[in-house]
Design a protein around this motif. Sequence first.
Motif, PDB file in Angstrom:
ATOM      1  N   LEU A 151     -18.708 -23.419  -2.941  1.00  0.00           N
ATOM      2  CA  LEU A 151     -18.559 -22.008  -2.583  1.00  0.00           C
ATOM      3  C   LEU A 151     -18.223 -21.831  -1.111  1.00  0.00           C
ATOM      4  O   LEU A 151     -17.408 -20.982  -0.738  1.00  0.00           O
ATOM      5  N   ARG A 152     -18.845 -22.655  -0.273  1.00  0.00           N
ATOM      6  CA  ARG A 152     -18.588 -22.559   1.165  1.00  0.00           C
ATOM      7  C   ARG A 152     -17.111 -22.832   1.465  1.00  0.00           C
ATOM      8  O   ARG A 152     -16.503 -22.175   2.316  1.00  0.00           O
ATOM      9  N   ALA A 153     -16.542 -23.799   0.774  1.00  0.00           N
ATOM     10  CA  ALA A 153     -15.129 -24.094   0.968  1.00  0.00           C
ATOM     11  C   ALA A 153     -14.265 -22.915   0.547  1.00  0.00           C
ATOM     12  O   ALA A 153     -13.263 -22.587   1.205  1.00  0.00           O
ATOM     13  N   LEU A 154     -14.661 -22.247  -0.519  1.00  0.00           N
ATOM     14  CA  LEU A 154     -13.907 -21.075  -0.974  1.00  0.00           C
ATOM     15  C   LEU A 154     -13.979 -19.938   0.033  1.00  0.00           C
ATOM     16  O   LEU A 154     -12.977 -19.270   0.317  1.00  0.00           O
ATOM     17  N   HIS A 155     -15.173 -19.706   0.573  1.00  0.00           N
ATOM     18  CA  HIS A 155     -15.338 -18.598   1.516  1.00  0.00           C
ATOM     19  C   HIS A 155     -14.683 -18.903   2.864  1.00  0.00           C
ATOM     20  O   HIS A 155     -14.061 -18.018   3.466  1.00  0.00           O
ATOM     21  N   LEU A 191      -8.799 -22.229 -18.234  1.00  0.00           N
ATOM     22  CA  LEU A 191      -8.159 -21.996 -16.943  1.00  0.00           C
ATOM     23  C   LEU A 191      -8.222 -20.521 -16.562  1.00  0.00           C
ATOM     24  O   LEU A 191      -8.462 -20.177 -15.395  1.00  0.00           O
ATOM     25  N   ARG A 192      -8.021 -19.630 -17.528  1.00  0.00           N
ATOM     26  CA  ARG A 192      -8.132 -18.194 -17.237  1.00  0.00           C
ATOM     27  C   ARG A 192      -9.551 -17.832 -16.795  1.00  0.00           C
ATOM     28  O   ARG A 192      -9.742 -17.046 -15.850  1.00  0.00           O
ATOM     29  N   GLU A 202     -13.392 -16.525 -12.261  1.00  0.00           N
ATOM     30  CA  GLU A 202     -14.620 -16.831 -11.523  1.00  0.00           C
ATOM     31  C   GLU A 202     -14.334 -17.183 -10.071  1.00  0.00           C
ATOM     32  O   GLU A 202     -15.164 -16.935  -9.186  1.00  0.00           O
ATOM     33  N   LEU A 203     -13.161 -17.748  -9.808  1.00  0.00           N
ATOM     34  CA  LEU A 203     -12.808 -18.097  -8.432  1.00  0.00           C
ATOM     35  C   LEU A 203     -12.569 -16.861  -7.563  1.00  0.00           C
ATOM     36  O   LEU A 203     -12.659 -16.942  -6.337  1.00  0.00           O
ATOM     37  N   THR A 204     -12.275 -15.746  -8.177  1.00  0.00           N
ATOM     38  CA  THR A 204     -12.001 -14.535  -7.391  1.00  0.00           C
ATOM     39  C   THR A 204     -13.259 -13.939  -6.796  1.00  0.00           C
ATOM     40  O   THR A 204     -13.214 -13.313  -5.731  1.00  0.00           O
ATOM     41  N   GLU A 205     -14.405 -14.111  -7.456  1.00  0.00           N
ATOM     42  CA  GLU A 205     -15.660 -13.551  -6.963  1.00  0.00           C
ATOM     43  C   GLU A 205     -16.789 -14.573  -7.120  1.00  0.00           C
ATOM     44  O   GLU A 205     -17.718 -14.375  -7.920  1.00  0.00           O
ATOM     45  N   ALA A 224     -22.528 -23.292 -12.107  1.00  0.00           N
ATOM     46  CA  ALA A 224     -21.636 -23.007 -13.231  1.00  0.00           C
ATOM     47  C   ALA A 224     -20.172 -23.092 -12.809  1.00  0.00           C
ATOM     48  O   ALA A 224     -19.330 -23.628 -13.543  1.00  0.00           O
ATOM     49  N   LEU A 225     -19.866 -22.562 -11.625  1.00  0.00           N
ATOM     50  CA  LEU A 225     -18.495 -22.622 -11.134  1.00  0.00           C
ATOM     51  C   LEU A 225     -18.056 -24.070 -10.905  1.00  0.00           C
ATOM     52  O   LEU A 225     -16.945 -24.466 -11.285  1.00  0.00           O
ATOM     53  N   SER A 226     -18.917 -24.863 -10.279  1.00  0.00           N
ATOM     54  CA  SER A 226     -18.577 -26.256 -10.017  1.00  0.00           C
ATOM     55  C   SER A 226     -18.322 -27.005 -11.314  1.00  0.00           C
ATOM     56  O   SER A 226     -17.369 -27.788 -11.441  1.00  0.00           O
TER      57      SER A 226
END
Length: 557
Positions: free
Chosen positions: A452-456, A483-484, A489-492, A500-502
């Motif tokens: 998440l830190r990398a995403l932010h 993929l959808r 989930e990557l947007t928020e 769960a995201l990982s």
Amino acid sequence: MSYAASMTLPGESDVVSPVTHEVSNQSPPLDDFDPLDCDPALREALAEHGQSEATELLRPLARQAGSATAREHGRLANEHPPVLHSHDRYGHRIDEVEFHPSWHWLMDRAVSEGLHAAPWAPDAPEGAHLRRAAGFYLWSQAEAGHGCPISMTFAAVPALRHSPDLAEAYEPGLRATDYDFGLRPPGEKSGLLAGMSMTEKQGGSDVRANTTTAEPLADGSYRIVGHKWFTSAPMNDLFLTLANTPGGLSCLLVPRVLPDGTRNAVRLQRLKDKLGNKSNASAELEYTGAIGWLVGEEGRGVRSIIDMVSMTRMDCVLGSAANMRAALSEAAHHVAHRAAFGDTLNRTPLMRAVISDLAVESEAAVGLAMRLAAAIDRGQRGNRAELDLLRLALPATKYYVCKRAPTVIAEALECLGGNGYVEESGLPRLYREAPLLSIWEGSGNVTALDTLRALHKRPDTVEPLLAELDRAAGQDERYDHQLRRLRDELTEPRPERARALSERLVLTLQASLLLRTAPAEVAETFLTTRLDGEGHTLGATGTRSDVLLDRVTPRKD
């Protein structure tokens, strides 16, 4: 073999006890096999990334990893764990650790193969990180514990390069392919090994809670006072350590022996009594005025070690994949030879489903590990997109693959039944080893939050990831649906959803790679069991694959 015994009882003549049973229906020892032969996923990954010729270059190392000799050295190194000698017979403080000869045998072969530093050589060939990753993965199947000092040495080199003078002084020794054990001045040794000394008892992963201090001295060195709670391989020659300087938390290079030949003030308090990883020494230590030299800038200690953390996380993935593959080999070998209810176990539908599930988990792990190693190679050549892919995918992969290892190995152990639960099978050692790599270099929550830190911090890292995933789009509706969901989930991304995201990110990456590079039946098995499966334990979906069983079962000449 028949069992009978001769015994003499008081007042009786010799009597022969009756034959009680014949030893039969036992799987032969899995010795002297070639791990490359039953690992087409590794061979396919090397070919996919332009390193087909590496397969034959790795063949001698693979055969030695599967040899009876290497497997016995692995057993002995764990049966006879290291011993701390804090003082000599006269009462002098020596702070030395004694290892069994089998540890040195394993280390010597790993170093001579360049598994500790080969990719950092100025003349390293194209694809050097991928080749080294494949070699580390194969050799770790012989014994996991000695991979720790090998990995730390590998990871220390890019960190040292933050201080060119230190890199010039020590990097040639770290890259050397001589295993030169013993505490002597680094300049007098033909080869060096490095370690890490970061965490403290009050902080653990929160290194900013460290209390160790480093006082600058007139000659440019620092005097270090404090403690470290977990320092692996304390007999290595050099350690990167974190301490608070006047400028803030900083990284310092601390040799065990100073250039003038005197022992540095590094006091080993005790060795850890660990769940597994018994062959490797991990120590609690104190710095009582130890001398060190600054790596990078004062106050930028975390930045200085970030490259080191990335490389060791890569090796956590490789080590977990290796442990899973070693357990799978034992299970597939056993069920191919053990008969029950009129047939060998590997011909029964339910056991075929279990081995298929174990196999696809292993193949997905090694395929993704090699993809990330290839990204390191490309990133080293200036490919920014590959570096961005690593920044996001590596912590997620470290989270998920390392988390899967205990589950996979437990199921592989159960394939042997009670025989798998006894030490002689070797599987209990793998099972005890499995949780370590999920904890080392950031436990599950830390690595999931790092995703998440990398995403932010760098939202643009999503684009290289999605570009990689889009390469498999349109091949399977189940994949497209996954993929959808990942895109949404990557947007928020939210902290409570970090795990769960990982997991979703890694499963989608693994599915993408298998769809593009693996035989159709292998990809289908993964999609069925991982993306739309109904079970939560290995083998529960009942999906079985003849292709997978044939691919992963070891063969002996």
